[in-house]
Enzyme design. Sequence first.
Site, PDB file in Angstrom:
ATOM      1  N   VAL A  27       0.839  -1.207   0.000  1.00  0.00           N
ATOM      2  CA  VAL A  27       0.000   0.000   0.000  1.00  0.00           C
ATOM      3  C   VAL A  27       0.871   1.254   0.000  1.00  0.00           C
ATOM      4  CG1 VAL A  27      -1.731   1.316   1.287  1.00  0.00           C
ATOM      5  CG2 VAL A  27      -1.945  -1.168   1.096  1.00  0.00           C
ATOM      6  N   CYS A  28       1.897   1.263   0.837  1.00  0.00           N
ATOM      7  CA  CYS A  28       2.774   2.431   0.915  1.00  0.00           C
ATOM      8  C   CYS A  28       3.505   2.676  -0.405  1.00  0.00           C
ATOM      9  CB  CYS A  28       3.781   2.256   2.044  1.00  0.00           C
ATOM     10  SG  CYS A  28       3.027   2.253   3.686  1.00  0.00           S
ATOM     11  N   THR A  29       3.846   1.619  -1.106  1.00  0.00           N
ATOM     12  CA  THR A  29       4.503   1.777  -2.411  1.00  0.00           C
ATOM     13  C   THR A  29       3.604   2.559  -3.364  1.00  0.00           C
ATOM     14  OG1 THR A  29       5.795  -0.248  -2.125  1.00  0.00           O
ATOM     15  CG2 THR A  29       5.462   0.522  -4.387  1.00  0.00           C
ATOM     16  N   GLU A  74       1.249   4.603  -2.482  1.00  0.00           N
ATOM     17  CA  GLU A  74       1.039   5.950  -1.942  1.00  0.00           C
ATOM     18  C   GLU A  74       2.194   6.892  -2.287  1.00  0.00           C
ATOM     19  OE1 GLU A  74      -1.691   5.212   1.996  1.00  0.00           O
ATOM     20  OE2 GLU A  74       0.486   5.074   2.197  1.00  0.00           O
ATOM     21  N   LEU A  75       3.408   6.420  -2.124  1.00  0.00           N
ATOM     22  CA  LEU A  75       4.542   7.292  -2.440  1.00  0.00           C
ATOM     23  C   LEU A  75       4.570   7.647  -3.922  1.00  0.00           C
ATOM     24  CD1 LEU A  75       5.477   6.260   0.455  1.00  0.00           C
ATOM     25  CD2 LEU A  75       7.790   6.741  -0.372  1.00  0.00           C
TER      26      LEU A  75
END
Length: 219
Positions: free
Chosen positions: A44-46, A48-49
């Site tokens: 998920v963070c991938t 988002e960034l």
Amino acid sequence: MSIRINDTAPDFSAETTHGTINFHEWIGDGWAVLFSHPKNFTPVCTTELGAMAGLEDEFRKRNVKIIGISIDPVADHDRWKADIETATGYRVDYPLIGDRDLKVAKLYGMLPAEAGDSSDGRTPADNATVRSVFVIGPDKKIKLVLSYPMTTGRNFQEILRAIDSIQLTAKHQVATPADWKQGEDVIITAAVSNEDATTRFGSYETVLPYLRKTKQPAG
């Protein structure tokens, strides 16, 4: 500690992918968004960034700097950036803070004091609360705090929308209604009398005695 709206954003020095920064000095006289992540190389963070990288020009138009933070060393951030570009098509050019000693996460109330002092051996679940967005104004005050669970990707269009509202209402004695978007009608605040409202905004609509709407002020 708990971070609340209108608190002064805690200042700190940290290593980033752009070198060492002092946070307040880095913000300068503009706005900033600090958004945190529990762990590098997480799905998920991938996304988002990458999404944030794709919107960097939109933030820049609003005089907003963006900076990410993850509880991993800077060297891992540099490796992660290649994966982010592969997955999303966007290159991360904004700085990423390495918070290996958990100092910034604790300073912003995202981890408890007893969490230790090293990211070594910690899993994403251990850092699940490091999923917040802080919008900070030129006065270094916290203007907005949003926190998300690990399984829910953040809506950065909503963060842009909120910044539009915050910047507009900082200039004019207005508020914005539910689901407001740039260019739509705004609410005249209670501090403005009917007479002053006419002087400031021209015509306006009285929906209820305490709810008056008018066109979005220019500038």
